[in-house]
Scaffold this active site. Structure first.
Site, PDB file in Angstrom:
ATOM      1  N   LYS A  76      -6.188  -2.559  -4.506  1.00 29.95           N
ATOM      2  CA  LYS A  76      -6.556  -2.001  -3.200  1.00 29.95           C
ATOM      3  C   LYS A  76      -7.008  -0.555  -3.307  1.00 29.95           C
ATOM      4  O   LYS A  76      -7.671  -0.031  -2.412  1.00 29.95           O
ATOM      5  CB  LYS A  76      -5.383  -2.118  -2.235  1.00 29.95           C
ATOM      6  CG  LYS A  76      -4.986  -3.540  -1.889  1.00 29.95           C
ATOM      7  CD  LYS A  76      -5.962  -4.200  -0.940  1.00 29.95           C
ATOM      8  CE  LYS A  76      -5.531  -5.617  -0.602  1.00 29.95           C
ATOM      9  NZ  LYS A  76      -5.557  -5.948   0.786  1.00 29.95           N
ATOM     10  N   ASP A 121      -0.017  -5.318   4.672  1.00 34.52           N
ATOM     11  CA  ASP A 121       1.146  -5.977   4.079  1.00 34.52           C
ATOM     12  C   ASP A 121       1.755  -5.089   3.005  1.00 34.52           C
ATOM     13  O   ASP A 121       2.742  -5.441   2.376  1.00 34.52           O
ATOM     14  CB  ASP A 121       0.741  -7.317   3.449  1.00 34.52           C
ATOM     15  CG  ASP A 121       0.688  -8.433   4.483  1.00 34.52           C
ATOM     16  OD1 ASP A 121       1.619  -8.518   5.295  1.00 34.52           O
ATOM     17  OD2 ASP A 121      -0.272  -9.209   4.467  1.00 34.52           O
TER      18      ASP A 121
END
Length: 424
Positions: A76, A121
């Site tokens: 990410k 998340d």
């Protein structure tokens, strides 16, 4: 469960898709990120696992290890910073901002009133918080109740303000959108929805770096299969689009892997449009516990993904343990719950005769897996594997040292043989 995509195409990359995601923009994103000290220098490792390949009956298995991408511990770190940088350059286009200076807090005075927000998340929010700190703007992260406390604390440690809600990931996405509208903040999300596609496109474009590196690091032997994590579809779209534009008809087969109970992409394949998961969306694979497909990502997956499959939490945990254990010829690898999903899919597919045939997996197959995260929740990693991540990393270093010694000894023995044959 396995669903073959009858709509998958293997022709040249479509211009309508190239206008959204393309190699040029992916390579530009990669160049911008090279200036960020939030990333480790150089490409992430591409590990070769010959013993596991032999065990599963395929020609080779290579693992692109994104656990080494940055101190953040996941892929990410390639998406959120690029999306934030491109957003700021659009908002302040009259200032002709330099990308390298932007990511190094050069424009903090200009950006002091800018606030960005996102649901997560864990990994995307952590990457956005790190990028916002490097750039010098305010960051708010919305977490749902299932997010692990270790991940929450890691995000807060990067200076982000935390908003925690009841419900699941999809509800946290809605709450982030609501707060942004109320406060005139900017959503930097990795999932698209109606009227919101530009920033998710930028996030996905950042992931093209993974494909570019995997291609450069390969030894010239083309990959035949790529098993890639699902989630909302952004990672898969970013990686697959790069391969598809570069290789056209010669591209690998792409297999999307999701948790059994968070199978929104699998359901999309069944229905022929971006759909919702039918399960509880409560999986140990936290980064993949997504209930709604990103419509933007689905434009790519609907025509480029060759198959969609679901795996159990149990299979993913076993894959974590297999990677951690290593072997004589396989380096130990720290893979988080979501990071091991690709291997879980490969294990499941190779263990089923019908699925092997359907996916054309055999001794000539050269498989690429993406370990999308390391132990981003160390206590949970230890709970699931009975191992400490730092011990596995130490074993990894020892394995590399042993391999280097073997090469040196082998080279010395070869030189001695040459000298002996020459009468030395």
């Amino acid at each position: 469960m396995l669903q073959i995509n009858a709509n998958a195409r293997r022709n040249d990359y479509d211009d309508s898709l190239r206008q959204i995601l393309n190699i040029h923009a992916a390579d530009e994103s990669r160049a911008w990120l090279s200036a960020w000290d939030g990333l480790n220098a150089g490409p992430t490792p591409l590990w070769d696992l010959p013993d596991l390949a032999s065990r599963l009956g395929v020609g080779s298995i290579r693992v692109k290890d994104e656990g080494h991408r940055s101190p953040l511990g996941s892929f990410k770190a390639l998406g959120a910073p690029i999306a934030l940088m491109r957003l700021i350059k659009r908002l302040f286009q009259g200032h002709d901002l330099d990308a390298a200076k932007l990511i190094d807090r050069h424009y903090t005075t200009l950006l002091r009133n800018l606030t960005v927000i996102s649901a997560t998340d864990g990994n995307h929010g952590r990457a956005l918080a790190a990028a916002a700190r490097s750039i010098g703007c305010r960051c708010v992260i919305v977490l749902h109740k299932h997010v692990n406390d270790e991940r929450r604390l890691a995000i807060a440690a990067l200076g982000a303000e935390i908003v925690q809600i009841e419900g699941n990931y999809d509800e946290s996405v809605k709450e982030a959108a609501r707060l942004a509208k109320k406060n005139a903040w900017h959503v930097v999300s990795d999932t698209s929805y109606d009227g919101y596609e530009t920033i998710p496109r930028d996030v996905m474009q950042g992931y093209g770096t993974i494909a570019a590196e995997a291609i450069e690091q390969n030894d010239g032997r083309p990959y035949t299969h790529v098993f890639i994590q699902g989630g909302v579809g952004g990672l898969a779209a970013g990686v697959i689009s790069y391969f598809a534009e570069r290789d056209g008809e010669q591209r690998p087969r792409f297999i999307i892997v999701e948790p059994d109970q968070a199978e929104c992409l699998y359901q999309s394949a069944l229905r022929g449009h971006a759909a919702h998961a039918t399960g509880s969306v409560d999986s140990v694979m936290a980064g993949l516990a997504c209930g709604e497909t990103s419509p933007l990502a689905w434009r790519f997956l609907s025509v480029l993904a060759d198959a969609f499959m679901t795996v159990s939490d149990k299979t993913a945990i076993e894959a974590m343990r297999i990677l951690a254990a290593g072997s004589t010829r396989d380096i130990p690898v720290v893979a988080g719950e979501s990071g091991a999903a690709g291997l879980a899919g490969l294990i499941q597919a190779t263990g089923d005769a019908k699925e092997r045939v359907a996916l054309a997996l055999d001794e000539h197959s050269h498989v690429l897996l993406l370990n999308t995260e390391g132990a981003t929740a160390p206590a949970l990693y230890r709970q699931l594997t009975s191992l400490r991540a730092e011990d596995v990393l130490h074993a990894q270093l020892q394995w590399q040292g042993a391999q280097a010694t073997t090469v040196i000894l082998g080279s010395a023995a070869s030189n001695a043989a040459v000298l002996s044959a020459a009468g030395g």
